[in-house]
Design a protein around this motif. Structure first.
Motif, PDB file in Angstrom:
ATOM      1  N   ASP A 149      36.468 -11.316 -31.551  1.00  0.00           N
ATOM      2  CA  ASP A 149      37.667 -10.496 -31.349  1.00  0.00           C
ATOM      3  C   ASP A 149      37.407  -9.033 -31.680  1.00  0.00           C
ATOM      4  N   ASP A 150      36.482  -8.765 -32.575  1.00  0.00           N
ATOM      5  CA  ASP A 150      36.146  -7.389 -32.937  1.00  0.00           C
ATOM      6  C   ASP A 150      35.340  -6.763 -31.804  1.00  0.00           C
ATOM      7  N   VAL A 151      35.952  -5.865 -31.054  1.00  0.00           N
ATOM      8  CA  VAL A 151      35.298  -5.277 -29.877  1.00  0.00           C
ATOM      9  C   VAL A 151      34.206  -4.294 -30.252  1.00  0.00           C
ATOM     10  N   THR A 152      34.093  -3.948 -31.529  1.00  0.00           N
ATOM     11  CA  THR A 152      33.033  -3.024 -31.949  1.00  0.00           C
ATOM     12  C   THR A 152      31.692  -3.733 -32.093  1.00  0.00           C
ATOM     13  N   ILE A 153      31.693  -5.058 -32.067  1.00  0.00           N
ATOM     14  CA  ILE A 153      30.443  -5.818 -32.185  1.00  0.00           C
ATOM     15  C   ILE A 153      29.719  -5.791 -30.845  1.00  0.00           C
ATOM     16  N   THR A 154      28.544  -5.204 -30.822  1.00  0.00           N
ATOM     17  CA  THR A 154      27.739  -5.099 -29.595  1.00  0.00           C
ATOM     18  C   THR A 154      26.312  -5.597 -29.824  1.00  0.00           C
TER      19      THR A 154
END
Length: 317
Positions: free
Chosen positions: A220-225
């Protein structure tokens, strides 16, 4: 004058029977098919070709070929639905799993020239698709997703436009379906994207669903890439990991890869991408693992950094 003797028709295609999948051909064993030489231009290379038209079964709509046989052989797809003939999947799913590079040009200037050269290289009914060096993980992924049985529901008549407007007066005699259309991303497709395997909403849905079943649901954390690779071979290095990553993702440019952090002591690595969408593409392609030095490496999503606790002294000011 024979068509091939006419210099203006030298690159045009003539054929005696289309290249079709079982679904598009239909379940009718006594099918009638009409043929029209140079009936339309190919939807991908724009060269005139022989168009075939038929009814796949009772209550079904008439179907026709939309691309030439040369383009169909190059990508090993059906001339009508543009799905892979072996697995029944969109080309984007197949090319992603097998790490195939799309070499067909998309510009109007080069695509006809490319099609003519490929026509000369292809021998008979042989396909121009070379998947012999594909990774075992990709082949396993395709076997899991393959559509082995024909899906004749795809041949149903189109939706009646007059019914949608509330103006159809033919009732049960209407040859079209009386249903309200569903407007979503799956209803917005074009022949170029489906053939070349880019931005295909059907392919994205299939690969996203498969990745989720393999435990690679996007966090859910969109900052995880970042993608975490564990149980690496003892001989692996940062360079070997980077090379394997880029070779398995031919649609991803090297500049989209932010960094590769290799930890030799624990035999793991973090693959960091610049964009979240690129990381999701990698997770979908590696749903069955990543091949590295002859071994299949398990893949997981990275974790977000823990938030630092607030300074209590600042809160009391």
């Amino acid at each position: 004058m024979p068509p091939k003797a006419d210099i203006n028709k030298a690159g045009w295609e003539q054929s005696e029977f289309p290249i079709l999948c079982e679904t598009c051909l239909g379940d009718n064993p006594f099918i009638r098919m009409s043929k029209q030489e140079y009936g339309r231009s190919c939807g991908t290379c724009a060269r005139p070709f022989t168009v075939f038209r038929w009814n796949p079964g009772t209550g079904m709509r008439y179907k026709n070929t939309v691309i030439c046989q040369t383009c169909a052989k190059v990508k090993n797809v059906c001339q009508t639905c543009l799905l892979d003939l072996e697995y029944g999947l969109p080309t984007q799913v197949r090319d992603t799993a097998l790490a195939l590079q799309n070499e067909a040009p998309t510009s109007d200037i080069n695509r006809e020239y490319y099609a003519q050269n490929m026509e000369a290289k292809l021998d008979g009914n042989h396909s121009g698709l070379d998947s012999g060096r594909a990774q075992s993980a990709g082949k396993e992924m395709l076997k899991q997703l393959a559509r082995t049985d024909p899906y004749y529901k795809r041949n149903r008549p189109n939706i009646c436009s007059f019914f949608v407007k509330g103006e159809c007066t033919r009732g049960a005699e209407c040859p079209f379906r009386h249903e309200m259309p569903v407007n979503n991303e799956l209803s917005h497709q074009n022949i170029q994207d489906r053939y070349h395997g880019r931005n295909d909403p059907v392919a994205r849905k299939i690969m996203a669903g498969h990745a989720e079943t393999q435990g690679l649901k996007p966090p859910d954390d969109v900052t995880i890439t970042s993608i975490f690779l564990s149980s690496l071979p003892a001989t692996s290095t940062e360079l070997s990991v980077r090379t394997a990553v880029l070779q398995s993702l031919p649609s991803v440019e090297a500049t989209e890869l932010k960094s590769v952090v290799h930890v030799a002591k624990t035999r793991c690595a973090f693959v960091n991408f610049k964009q979240r969408s690129t990381a999701e593409t990698a997770a979908q392609a590696w749903a069955n693992g990543l091949e590295l030095d002859g071994e299949r490496i398990p893949v997981k999503w990275g974790r977000g950094r823990a938030k630092k606790p607030a300074d209590p002294a600042a809160a009391t000011v």
